[in-house]
Design an enzyme around this catalytic site. Structure first.
Site, short mmCIF file in Angstrom:
data_model
loop_
_atom_site.label_atom_id
_atom_site.label_comp_id
_atom_site.label_asym_id
_atom_site.label_seq_id
_atom_site.Cartn_x
_atom_site.Cartn_y
_atom_site.Cartn_z
CG LEU A 82 38.36 -6.94 22.80
CD1 LEU A 82 38.44 -8.44 22.55
CD2 LEU A 82 38.28 -6.18 21.49
N GLY A 83 35.49 -6.34 26.64
CA GLY A 83 34.86 -5.42 27.58
C GLY A 83 34.56 -4.08 26.92
N PRO A 107 11.20 -3.39 -2.95
CG PRO A 107 11.10 -1.08 -3.31
CD PRO A 107 11.35 -2.38 -4.02
CG LEU A 145 21.66 -10.91 -8.19
CD1 LEU A 145 21.44 -11.43 -9.60
CD2 LEU A 145 21.86 -12.08 -7.22
CB ALA A 146 19.00 -5.79 -9.22
CD GLU A 150 23.55 -14.27 -2.49
OE1 GLU A 150 23.45 -13.23 -1.82
OE2 GLU A 150 22.72 -14.62 -3.36
#
Length: 388
Positions: free
Chosen positions: A347-348, A133, A128-129, A248
């Site tokens: 988890l550090g 810009p 899908l576009a 979506e």
């Protein structure tokens, strides 16, 4: 719905979840790091997903799909995210779920027969576009033009941040078909563009996350597209785009839930085996509280996802439902963000290392909060739908 029907539905959903979980654990998770390093995943994965019927979930049988309810779509996004733990794979492998619906709903019978079956079979890829810009969320401002010339449209313009843009065989694009210089939603149409068309150039984009998902900048320079690939009528594009966004955003929310669960799973496993100050991390109250906070958000998100699905399956998809989709998308991605952050903290130092699930998801969460409609847009749309 009777108790027996509910039991059958639950059994089907459990079976689907099991299939997807096994696929994700065996064919995605072990390779996710290597695919991120390579910047792509094997195209063969599309065919494997198609063989299991995953690409066709939610599509008409006549094209090789399997019609399913919203509730039955949840396991696809949730389990694949939780056990595959790769947003890059998820985004590209299922980019057809945002590229194909306009084709299914608005293309001619001949075009549907030409395009949909090979995509659902994993032989071709759809994208899908929309974004350009010069603008993203403000769809009404798009500038890519499609000028009618006999039996063709001639397309000029650019699209950016396009998932599967490099690999796609079909590009469902938003174009402006109105008078030259026209503005606003009224002149927008949807056009299906064969990716092999002369004048279309594509370049890859480097990203913070989703490293194995191809993301492209597309340029259209006098690209000639047969008029039969117009989806719906000229000027219907804005409505098509807005309707497409709902599916979506629901998928993004269910995926974010799965990614949050993946972070919780890794954090819990680490907390149980890592020792500090004479005891496993999970035995320290501060760690248990982090895990409890993660579960609180995960469970609330899961309940909301299921409630939205149930409403859609009951035919309740009015303005309030659209508002709930927007708010759910924000809530789910914020849950994902919170769980990724807490998991990395638990988890550090290991949480800062490449190769952990939480590190990958920590980098990927921001695109989930932006893609499909940024948080700010979601809030504004929700309050408008609610009449606030």
């Amino acid at each position: 719905m009777s108790a027996t029907t509910l039991q059958l539905h639950d059994a089907e959903r459990e079976a689907l979840t099991d299939t997807i979980t096994r696929f994700a654990r065996s064919e995605i998770a072990p390779h996710a790091d290597a695919w991120d390093s390579a910047g792509e995943f094997p195209r063969q994965l599309y065919r494997r997903a198609a063989e299991l019927g995953l690409l066709g979930l939610g599509y008409p049988e006549e094209y090789g799909g399997t019609p399913v309810s919203y509730a039955m779509r949840v396991p696809l996004w949730r389990a694949l995210s939780r056990h595959g733990a790769s947003g890059g794979v998820l985004a590209s492998l299922f980019s057809h779920n945002i590229g194909l619906p306009p084709v299914v709903n608005f293309a001619s019978a001949a075009v549907r027969a030409e395009v949909i079956p090979p995509v659902l079979a994993g032989e071709q890829i759809a994208a899908l576009a929309i974004t350009e810009p010069g603008g993203g969320s403000d769809v009404a401002r798009l500038a890519t033009t499609a000028r009618r010339d006999g039996d063709d449209y001639i397309v000029n313009g650019e699209k950016v941040f396009i998932t599967s843009g490099m690999r796609a065989d079909w590009i469902t694009a938003a174009v402006r078909t109105g008078e030259p210089g026209s503005k606003g939603a009224g002149g927008i149409s949807m056009l299906l563009i064969p990716a092999g068309s002369a004048g279309l150039s594509r370049s890859p984009l480097a990203k913070m996350g989703w490293l194995c998902s191809d993301t492209a900048h597309l340029r259209f320079d006098n690209v000639r597209v047969p008029a039969r690939y117009l989806l719906g009528e000229e000027g219907q594009g804005f409505r098509i785009i807005m309707g497409n966004f709902n599916g979506e955003r629901f998928g993004l929310a269910a995926s974010a839930l799965g990614f949050a669960e993946a972070c919780f799973d890794e954090a819990l496993a680490w907390a149980r085996q890592r020792r500090a100050f004479g005891a496993a991390l999970v035995e320290h109250q501060v760690i248990r509280h982090k895990l409890a906070d993660m579960q609180m958000r995960i469970q609330s998100t899961a309940a909301w996802v299921d409630a939205i699905a149930a409403r859609a399956d009951a035919g309740d998809t009015g303005p309030d439902w659209v508002a709930q989709i927007c708010l759910l998308k924000n809530h789910a991605t914020q849950t994902m963000q919170f769980c990724a952050d807490q998991a990395v903290q638990i988890l550090g130092g290991m949480g800062f290392m490449r190769g952990t699930v939480s590190e990958r998801i920590y980098r990927e969460v921001k695109v989930m909060m932006i893609g499909g409609g940024a948080e700010e847009i979601m809030k504004d749309l929700a309050v408008r739908q609610l009449g606030l």
